[in-house]
Motif scaffolding. Structure first.
Motif, PDB file in Angstrom:
ATOM      1  N   ASN A  43      60.904  53.890  26.039  1.00 28.13           N
ATOM      2  CA  ASN A  43      61.728  53.072  26.929  1.00 28.13           C
ATOM      3  C   ASN A  43      60.848  51.918  27.420  1.00 28.13           C
ATOM      4  O   ASN A  43      60.119  52.056  28.406  1.00 28.13           O
ATOM      5  N   ARG A  44      60.906  50.811  26.714  1.00 32.63           N
ATOM      6  CA  ARG A  44      60.036  49.691  27.024  1.00 32.63           C
ATOM      7  C   ARG A  44      60.338  49.068  28.390  1.00 32.63           C
ATOM      8  O   ARG A  44      59.449  48.563  29.055  1.00 32.63           O
ATOM      9  N   GLY A  45      61.584  49.119  28.810  1.00 36.57           N
ATOM     10  CA  GLY A  45      61.933  48.619  30.140  1.00 36.57           C
ATOM     11  C   GLY A  45      61.215  49.394  31.232  1.00 36.57           C
ATOM     12  O   GLY A  45      60.696  48.811  32.191  1.00 36.57           O
ATOM     13  N   ALA A  46      61.167  50.724  31.084  1.00 38.71           N
ATOM     14  CA  ALA A  46      60.465  51.562  32.058  1.00 38.71           C
ATOM     15  C   ALA A  46      58.963  51.300  32.011  1.00 38.71           C
ATOM     16  O   ALA A  46      58.295  51.258  33.057  1.00 38.71           O
ATOM     17  N   LEU A  47      58.423  51.102  30.804  1.00 37.92           N
ATOM     18  CA  LEU A  47      56.994  50.810  30.675  1.00 37.92           C
ATOM     19  C   LEU A  47      56.657  49.441  31.271  1.00 37.92           C
ATOM     20  O   LEU A  47      55.606  49.274  31.883  1.00 37.92           O
ATOM     21  N   GLU A  48      57.552  48.488  31.098  1.00 40.49           N
ATOM     22  CA  GLU A  48      57.358  47.163  31.693  1.00 40.49           C
ATOM     23  C   GLU A  48      57.299  47.290  33.221  1.00 40.49           C
ATOM     24  O   GLU A  48      56.401  46.742  33.870  1.00 40.49           O
ATOM     25  N   LYS A  49      58.243  48.028  33.775  1.00 39.56           N
ATOM     26  CA  LYS A  49      58.290  48.225  35.226  1.00 39.56           C
ATOM     27  C   LYS A  49      57.019  48.916  35.718  1.00 39.56           C
ATOM     28  O   LYS A  49      56.417  48.503  36.718  1.00 39.56           O
ATOM     29  N   LYS A  50      56.596  49.947  34.988  1.00 35.87           N
ATOM     30  CA  LYS A  50      55.385  50.692  35.348  1.00 35.87           C
ATOM     31  C   LYS A  50      54.155  49.772  35.306  1.00 35.87           C
ATOM     32  O   LYS A  50      53.295  49.833  36.181  1.00 35.87           O
ATOM     33  N   SER A  51      54.108  48.903  34.308  1.00 36.48           N
ATOM     34  CA  SER A  51      52.994  47.959  34.186  1.00 36.48           C
ATOM     35  C   SER A  51      52.993  46.968  35.342  1.00 36.48           C
ATOM     36  O   SER A  51      51.950  46.698  35.946  1.00 36.48           O
ATOM     37  N   LEU A  52      54.155  46.424  35.646  1.00 35.59           N
ATOM     38  CA  LEU A  52      54.257  45.429  36.712  1.00 35.59           C
ATOM     39  C   LEU A  52      53.947  46.033  38.081  1.00 35.59           C
ATOM     40  O   LEU A  52      53.486  45.317  38.984  1.00 35.59           O
ATOM     41  N   GLU A  53      54.182  47.334  38.237  1.00 32.75           N
ATOM     42  CA  GLU A  53      53.839  48.005  39.492  1.00 32.75           C
ATOM     43  C   GLU A  53      52.331  48.040  39.719  1.00 32.75           C
ATOM     44  O   GLU A  53      51.873  48.219  40.857  1.00 32.75           O
ATOM     45  N   LEU A  54      51.554  47.868  38.660  1.00 29.19           N
ATOM     46  CA  LEU A  54      50.094  47.841  38.791  1.00 29.19           C
ATOM     47  C   LEU A  54      49.593  46.519  39.374  1.00 29.19           C
ATOM     48  O   LEU A  54      48.442  46.423  39.790  1.00 29.19           O
ATOM     49  N   LEU A  55      50.458  45.510  39.377  1.00 23.81           N
ATOM     50  CA  LEU A  55      50.088  44.222  39.966  1.00 23.81           C
ATOM     51  C   LEU A  55      50.078  44.354  41.485  1.00 23.81           C
ATOM     52  O   LEU A  55      51.065  44.754  42.085  1.00 23.81           O
ATOM     53  N   ILE A  71      51.916  44.500  28.321  1.00 26.41           N
ATOM     54  CA  ILE A  71      53.369  44.399  28.163  1.00 26.41           C
ATOM     55  C   ILE A  71      53.699  43.710  26.841  1.00 26.41           C
ATOM     56  O   ILE A  71      54.584  44.143  26.102  1.00 26.41           O
ATOM     57  N   VAL A  72      52.966  42.655  26.527  1.00 31.82           N
ATOM     58  CA  VAL A  72      53.195  41.940  25.259  1.00 31.82           C
ATOM     59  C   VAL A  72      52.963  42.873  24.085  1.00 31.82           C
ATOM     60  O   VAL A  72      53.761  42.899  23.139  1.00 31.82           O
ATOM     61  N   TYR A  73      51.890  43.653  24.131  1.00 30.17           N
ATOM     62  CA  TYR A  73      51.589  44.546  23.015  1.00 30.17           C
ATOM     63  C   TYR A  73      52.736  45.514  22.752  1.00 30.17           C
ATOM     64  O   TYR A  73      53.158  45.685  21.617  1.00 30.17           O
ATOM     65  N   PHE A  74      53.261  46.169  23.783  1.00 29.46           N
ATOM     66  CA  PHE A  74      54.286  47.157  23.472  1.00 29.46           C
ATOM     67  C   PHE A  74      55.628  46.526  23.137  1.00 29.46           C
ATOM     68  O   PHE A  74      56.432  47.134  22.452  1.00 29.46           O
ATOM     69  N   TYR A  75      55.873  45.302  23.564  1.00 31.42           N
ATOM     70  CA  TYR A  75      57.110  44.638  23.138  1.00 31.42           C
ATOM     71  C   TYR A  75      56.988  44.068  21.726  1.00 31.42           C
ATOM     72  O   TYR A  75      57.976  43.924  21.028  1.00 31.42           O
ATOM     73  N   SER A  76      55.786  43.726  21.311  1.00 33.07           N
ATOM     74  CA  SER A  76      55.601  43.035  20.029  1.00 33.07           C
ATOM     75  C   SER A  76      55.209  43.936  18.869  1.00 33.07           C
ATOM     76  O   SER A  76      55.592  43.679  17.738  1.00 33.07           O
ATOM     77  N   SER A  84      66.046  40.086  23.542  1.00 29.76           N
ATOM     78  CA  SER A  84      65.445  40.311  24.859  1.00 29.76           C
ATOM     79  C   SER A  84      63.977  40.727  24.715  1.00 29.76           C
ATOM     80  O   SER A  84      63.137  40.310  25.515  1.00 29.76           O
ATOM     81  N   GLU A  85      63.658  41.520  23.690  1.00 30.40           N
ATOM     82  CA  GLU A  85      62.256  41.897  23.463  1.00 30.40           C
ATOM     83  C   GLU A  85      61.425  40.681  23.069  1.00 30.40           C
ATOM     84  O   GLU A  85      60.310  40.503  23.545  1.00 30.40           O
ATOM     85  N   ALA A  86      61.959  39.842  22.195  1.00 32.02           N
ATOM     86  CA  ALA A  86      61.232  38.633  21.790  1.00 32.02           C
ATOM     87  C   ALA A  86      61.063  37.695  22.977  1.00 32.02           C
ATOM     88  O   ALA A  86      59.993  37.108  23.163  1.00 32.02           O
ATOM     89  N   THR A  87      62.092  37.566  23.788  1.00 32.05           N
ATOM     90  CA  THR A  87      62.013  36.701  24.968  1.00 32.05           C
ATOM     91  C   THR A  87      60.971  37.220  25.949  1.00 32.05           C
ATOM     92  O   THR A  87      60.164  36.447  26.483  1.00 32.05           O
ATOM     93  N   LYS A  88      60.961  38.534  26.177  1.00 30.71           N
ATOM     94  CA  LYS A  88      59.977  39.120  27.094  1.00 30.71           C
ATOM     95  C   LYS A  88      58.570  38.996  26.534  1.00 30.71           C
ATOM     96  O   LYS A  88      57.625  38.713  27.269  1.00 30.71           O
TER      97      LYS A  88
END
Length: 161
Positions: A43-55, A71-76, A84-88
């Motif tokens: 679930n890349r959306g959840a991983l993105e959120k988890k990553s951003l919480e580290l900021l 975040i780029v690595y797991f989306y790409s 949406s994945e390419a945009t992110k």
């Protein structure tokens, strides 16, 4: 050749030893997130959120770059097939490049950013049909991205020579 190998190992160990506890935790957290992101069913959306919480406001610039690049690595890395994945991927690669990154990561960010922009341009199902002028401008931006990445490669080669 062996001296170079030992030098690289020494520098790598030195970098790891010099990280403080907070940086070690950040690196460890990001490695775990990236490993989860390697799963095609993640679930890349959840991983993105988890990553951003580290900021955090006190997160060092290097840490911010690591977070965005993760975040780029797991989306790409698993194709980034949807728009949406390419945009992110493009968005976070551009953001990661605002912060200090090591040379290999910087090169990856330019490559993934360019690939994401290209994906959005060449797949008509991913993006509405662009007018010729818009398409040309987007292609110029794409070339600028790839050329900036190439410049990083060339600069790193000349600084190592």
């Amino acid at each position: 050749m062996m001296r170079l190998f030992y030098f690289v190992i020494f520098c790598s160990l030195n970098m790891v030893i010099n990280l403080n506890a907070e940086e070690n935790k950040l690196v460890s957290d990001l490695q775990a997130i990236r490993k989860q992101g390697g799963n095609p069913n993640a679930n890349r959306g959840a991983l993105e959120k988890k990553s951003l919480e580290l900021l955090k406001p006190e997160t060092a610039p290097e840490g911010r770059g690591r977070i965005y690049s993760t975040i780029v690595y797991f989306y790409s890395e698993n194709g980034g097939g949807s728009s949406s994945e390419a945009t992110k991927s493009a968005k976070y690669a551009e953001e990661a490049l605002k912060y200090p990154l090591d040379v290999p990561t910087t090169i990856d960010m330019y490559a993934y950013w360019g690939d994401a922009v290209n994906k959005l341009l060449v797949k008509p199902t991913l993006t509405p049909v662009l007018k010729e002028k818009e398409f040309s401008a987007a292609r110029v931006k794409l070339l600028d991205i790839y050329l900036a990445g190439l410049k990083v490669i060339l600069d790193s080669q000349t600084s190592n020579a």
